[in-house]
Design an enzyme around this catalytic site. Sequence first.
Site, PDB file in Angstrom:
ATOM      1  CB  VAL A 561      -0.963   0.018   1.215  1.00  0.00           C
ATOM      2  CG1 VAL A 561      -1.982  -1.094   1.095  1.00  0.00           C
ATOM      3  CG2 VAL A 561      -0.201  -0.089   2.524  1.00  0.00           C
ATOM      4  CG  ASP A 562       4.864   0.795   0.827  1.00  0.00           C
ATOM      5  OD1 ASP A 562       4.767   0.091  -0.199  1.00  0.00           O
ATOM      6  OD2 ASP A 562       5.565   0.491   1.797  1.00  0.00           O
ATOM      7  CG  ASP A 563       5.153   5.701  -3.141  1.00  0.00           C
ATOM      8  OD1 ASP A 563       4.302   5.489  -4.022  1.00  0.00           O
ATOM      9  OD2 ASP A 563       5.153   6.710  -2.415  1.00  0.00           O
TER      10      ASP A 563
END
Length: 691
Positions: A561-563
């Site tokens: 859910v992040d980069d």
Amino acid sequence: HCALSAHRTAGTRSFLSRAWELSEQPLKKLVRRPLRLRLEAGAHEPMEPVSTPYQHSLLKDRSQYDAEWRRSVEDPAGFWGDMASNYHWEQQFETNHQSENFDVRKGKIFQKWFRGGKTNLTYNCLDRHIERGLGDSPALLWEGNEPGTDKVLTYKQVHAAVCQLANWLKANGITKGDAVAIYLPMLPELPIAMLACARIGAVHSVIFGGFSSDALASRVKNCEAKVVITATGGMRGKKAIPLKRIVDKGLAKVSGLVSKVLVYKNPDVPECDWTDGRDVWWQDELASQSTDCAVEWVESEHPLFTLYTSGSTGQPKGVLHTTGGYMLMAGTTTRYVFDLQPGDVYWCTADCGWITGHTYLTYGPLLNGAASVVFEGQPTYPDAGRVWAIVQKYKVKQLYTAPTLIRALINAGDQWVTKYDRSSLAILGTVGEPINPIAWQWYHEVVGEGRCPIVDTYWQTETGAHIITPLPGVWPQPPGCASLPFFGVQPVMLNEKGEELQGAGEGFLAVKASWPSTLRTLFGDHARYETTYFQPFKGYYFTGDGTRRDKEGRYWITGRVDDVINVSGHRIGTAEVEAALTEHPGCSEAAVVGIEHAVKGQGLYAYITLKEGHEYTDALKKELVNIVRSQIGAFAAPDVIHWAPGLPKTRSGKIMRRVLRKIAAKEESELGDTSTLADPAVVDALIANRP
Ligand code: PRX
């Protein structure tokens, strides 16, 4: 390709992504934006669980697992104390050996396991088996790049080689706690080098052979390595990789730090440049060393290795694992998840440059007295049947690989698989990314002839070992589901406020309490460790992944859910790639997002704005790709470059990555609210300018 892509759920928007974008909570800073959750497995109505005839040697059924899991979390010190009795401790740990603080609000985060104990991982991997009569059993089965090149090393032979290298390291000033960088191809010397470091309490830092000289330099510098162990080069299919040349280039950037470079002369790549006084040949130096080397008994929390991995922001971080807890989890998960026993022939296709090669090619199998296959080459060289030829040749019982390889092999056609005898296979494993049901079914039916359970193991560099995983034959397994926590692991599903969700649903995946192989810190940056993993949800370790949980309590990992992007199972931070791209003198701004990729799982899509006076040309695209290759490595090269004279930004100047992801995915009908853009016309220009 189409069939595979169809199984991915285009455009799934979960409440999680909205939560990131809308909420004002502090974690927004850390996790800048959500990656569209890859729900390929989880978003589908779960397929029927699949049963296999496999009978686990330690666990009868689900209810026995339930009882043992409950005990493992209610009395972790007791449970792990029992598990620890399978290993040698030179000095016994305290009865109440565990202490931790998992909550930033209560002060510094720390985790201690097997307090008071002293042990040695290499002793447990090698000497312990030799003492119980397994010395002549194969430990490493090396299969070279070219079919027909191979080598079998018994436990005694590995022990002798490890001792010679350990003695050389000591003779060259390496003592307990010193860092040693290892940059080797997949030769037996790679696990041997790791084991030699662990024998004398040195801290290894393996650098994946696909990393460039710049990436090598920054890792060597960060861990302050005094010695680099490398080879003249390595072979990948028909291509020679000049590792020593890359080391030379890298070390030129960190002069003065490394006093010795030990070079293994790989007969396949005989030539390399030489720096007198610094470079020495492995073959010359080690021959005169004794094949015995006293073990350095180290405290349980003595550092074992650092391994660099990508995060959402900034440069890669050095994940630090320590000895006792890591040993316990590596050994125990391998024993249970692969039902691995002495004498089993087990093959993990990972490179030792990644965590899977640490825990499940080197330490886990050797702790269990098995024979671990080490494959130097490429899985499709000389043809698409190589993997199955190796399975047949060594009679592999457990095969552990990544969905990306499975998808590539599906495309090659079933005939490459069925040509070879796979009757030795009993358990199949996957790791690295969610496995789509089609790939799962092919693995199960074509490769495993419907007979082998599949363990879809979920874990991370940081977790050291599996944390959510099926156990083979213990329960029927739905395709694409990581299932249930391993012993001692307490996963939770959180909402955006950090509240634990109960029952079925979807949320952020976190863990509630320490388990033995959790990372202990980020090397040299404890503050970043706390900020990255413990600050987002107070009181929990945050994985960075989303998950769905079904009504049976099973976890379905939905992706980062992040980069962070998973390209062919290689973890890449978009920030790193952007930093590399903007090193190009013509590049004024770069924004990288992930796109679906039928084989790699995800690919990299880069939007580039050039500086005034530079022309948008194909030649420049090549230069940009090359700069990423040279700064990071070829595996991080963008798949698509999209010229972006303007990027969609908010009035405060922040790039709206959500919009960029939609355009890259050709889903502009789902752009959502763009009213906060400083210049909404930019979006149309980008769509019109699609490469
Ligand atoms: O997103 C998850 C994915 O891989 C990430 C960890 O990457 P790395 O540290 O490089 O370690 C890879 C090998 C352990 C996770 O945050 N991941 C790993 N295994 C799975 C997975 N996603 C879904 N299912 C898995 N079985």
